[in-house]
Design an enzyme around this catalytic site. Structure first.
Site, PDB file in Angstrom:
ATOM      1  CG  PHE A 131      -1.849   1.269   1.122  1.00 19.37           C
ATOM      2  CD1 PHE A 131      -3.015   1.225   0.376  1.00 19.37           C
ATOM      3  CD2 PHE A 131      -1.503   2.463   1.727  1.00 19.37           C
ATOM      4  CE1 PHE A 131      -3.823   2.354   0.240  1.00 19.37           C
ATOM      5  CE2 PHE A 131      -2.299   3.604   1.592  1.00 19.37           C
ATOM      6  CZ  PHE A 131      -3.459   3.542   0.859  1.00 19.37           C
TER       7      PHE A 131
ATOM      8  CG  ASP B  29       5.504   4.156   1.869  1.00 23.85           C
ATOM      9  OD1 ASP B  29       5.500   4.842   2.913  1.00 23.85           O
ATOM     10  OD2 ASP B  29       4.503   4.011   1.136  1.00 23.85           O
TER      11      ASP B  29
ATOM     12  CE  LYS C 244      -1.089   7.273   6.709  1.00 25.35           C
ATOM     13  NZ  LYS C 244      -0.881   6.052   5.959  1.00 25.35           N
TER      14      LYS C 244
HETATM   15  C1  LIG Z   1      -1.037   6.153   4.396  1.00 22.37           C
HETATM   16  C2  LIG Z   1       0.042   5.618   3.565  1.00 22.37           C
HETATM   17  C3  LIG Z   1       0.342   6.184   2.318  1.00 22.37           C
HETATM   18  C4  LIG Z   1      -0.477   7.277   1.687  1.00 22.37           C
HETATM   19  O1  LIG Z   1      -0.507   8.438   2.449  1.00 22.37           O
HETATM   20  P1  LIG Z   1      -1.654   9.538   2.151  1.00 22.37           P
HETATM   21  O2  LIG Z   1      -1.263  10.686   3.034  1.00 22.37           O
HETATM   22  O3  LIG Z   1      -2.958   8.907   2.548  1.00 22.37           O
HETATM   23  O4  LIG Z   1      -1.603   9.851   0.715  1.00 22.37           O
HETATM   24  C5  LIG Z   1       1.411   5.665   1.612  1.00 22.37           C
HETATM   25  N1  LIG Z   1       2.139   4.646   2.111  1.00 22.37           N
HETATM   26  C6  LIG Z   1       1.875   4.082   3.294  1.00 22.37           C
HETATM   27  C7  LIG Z   1       2.745   2.963   3.798  1.00 22.37           C
HETATM   28  C8  LIG Z   1       0.808   4.529   4.066  1.00 22.37           C
HETATM   29  O5  LIG Z   1       0.521   3.942   5.224  1.00 22.37           O
END
Ligand SMILES: *Cc1c(COP(=O)(O)O)cnc(C)c1O
Length: 402
Positions: free
Chosen positions: A143, A228, A257
């Site tokens: 994700f 990520d 985040k």
């Molecule tokens: C939440 C998340 C995203 C996307 O972040 P947004 O601010 O919702 O665009 C990307 N990668 C990971 C691992 C996430 O948990």
């Protein structure tokens, strides 16, 4: 207790909002630390932390103060001009994370998109991959966000259905399988993009040594390792960054985040001067990226993480919480897994999905969200105390106990 106001509010949202979410039926009005309060006057312990965006707790006073002070000066200049807050923010971020440069964006998906552009251009300019031929290796069950390019390499059918045509240039390998990763690397591979732990995928922890092996392989084959850490970073797993569990520092680190302290969207891509040096003025941008308000919030968010040793808390309290969950010895639970305060509790299929368990936990005063049908994620703000965890465990035992 009357639920009339809650029902009225939900009806209104259902009438006017696109239905791209299916929230639990609670309407939150206020938050403080690990607690949130609904419009009916009920109190809940937040076990989701807005998918780890609220690691510092709701409305941390220092972060709110930074927001207010900056809002009284200037909030947005655009990158057409300099502002006096972005530099100090990026300097602090680079020093803390150990990178030479950072490129500020707003949301996580934008930072991932930025990393993809970085890798492609690096591949072409520095590695000599022919134009438009760069390939990025990604992991099954990933994700990374919701843009068209990012869902182009999702293995989740629902994330893709109806949204094509998709962006080419991605190769998918099983998560946690270093041999498959090496086999997928070809002459046009510019990067590997992965999560250290797959949060949305169901809190999936790869085998020990996987990230270290990824580091070796990417170095050997002159491929960028891009992690990520939007969800796993900034203390969540018991280290400042999850890669530290294996000393596997990536070439490109993607944050979001909790970088905005649960207050403001702030994301960034960090790398060496050589890698981020592929960008020239006009190549890439964002109206709000690096804005003074977000930068002020970002500085405070980082300071709180370090001053309160939130990674250390996540490590210690994560062990305590996990041990407490194991102690319940639930007949419904197939597996408990995770690191620090990113904990997944997988419900056995024969007992149905995790959703009804989340609903019963809500009735007990715990806000949790199921991930991937079978798994309840417990990821409270990192400012949680042992007493809060004891309070939570008592209620979880009621729902998950025999
Ligand atoms: C939440 C998340 C995203 C996307 O972040 P947004 O601010 O919702 O665009 C990307 N990668 C990971 C691992 C996430 O948990």
């Amino acid at each position: 207790m009357s639920l009339a106001r809650t029902e009225e509010f939900i009806r209104e949202v259902e009438q006017y909002s696109a239905r791209n979410y299916n929230p639990l039926p609670v309407v939150i009005k206020k938050g403080e630390g690990v607690w949130v309060f609904d419009i009916e006057g009920n109190r809940y312990l937040d076990m989701l932390s807005a998918y780890s965006a609220v690691n510092q707790g709701h409305r941390h006073p220092k972060i709110i103060q930074a927001l207010i002070s900056q809002a009284e000066k200037i909030t947005l200049t655009s990158r057409a001009f300099h502002n006096e807050t972005m530099g100090p923010f990026l300097k602090k971020l680079c020093e803390i994370a150990g990178y030479e440069k950072a490129l500020p964006m707003n949301t996580g998906a934008e930072a991932v998109e930025t990393a993809i552009k970085t890798a492609r251009k690096w591949g072409q300019l520095k590695k000599g991959v022919p134009e438009n031929q760069g390939e990025i290796i990604v992991c099954e069950n990933n994700f990374h966000g919701r843009t068209v390019t990012i869902i182009s390499f999702s293995s989740e059918e629902q994330y893709r259905f109806g949204f094509g045509p998709f962006t080419p240039g991605f190769v998918t390998v099983p998560f946690g399988d270093a041999a498959a990763l090496e086999a997928a690397i070809g002459p046009n591979t510019v990067a590997v993009l992965a999560e250290p732990i797959q949060g949305e995928g169901g809190v999936l922890v790869p085998p020990d040594g996987y990230l270290a092996r990824m580091r070796e392989l990417t170095r050997k084959h002159n491929v960028l390792m891009m992690l990520d850490e939007i969800q796993t970073g900034l203390g969540r797993t018991g280290k400042l960054f999850a890669y530290e569990h294996e000393g596997a520092k990536p070439d490109v680190l993607i944050l979001g985040k909790a970088l905005g302290g649960g207050v403001y969207p702030v994301s960034a891509v960090l790398a060496s001067g050589e890698v981020l040096g592929v960008f020239a003025p006009g190549d890439h941008g964002s109206t709000f990226g690096g804005n003074p308000l977000g930068a002020a919030v970002g500085i405070a968010a980082l300071e709180v993480l370090l001053e309160e040793d939130l990674p250390g808390r996540a490590n210690e309290l994560g062990r305590y919480f996990t041990a407490g969950l194991e102690d319940i010895n639930s007949p419904y639970v197939r597996e408990i897994r995770g690191k620090g305060l990113l904990i997944g509790v997988e419900i056995k299929k024969e007992y149905g999905s995790a959703r009804p368990f989340c609903e019963r936990l809500m009735a007990e005063g715990l806000l949790c969200k199921e991930t991937h049908e079978q798994t309840i994620r417990f990821a409270p703000p990192l400012v949680i105390t042992k007493e809060d965890i004891d309070w939570a465990l008592e209620r979880i035992r009621k729902v998950l106990g025999a």
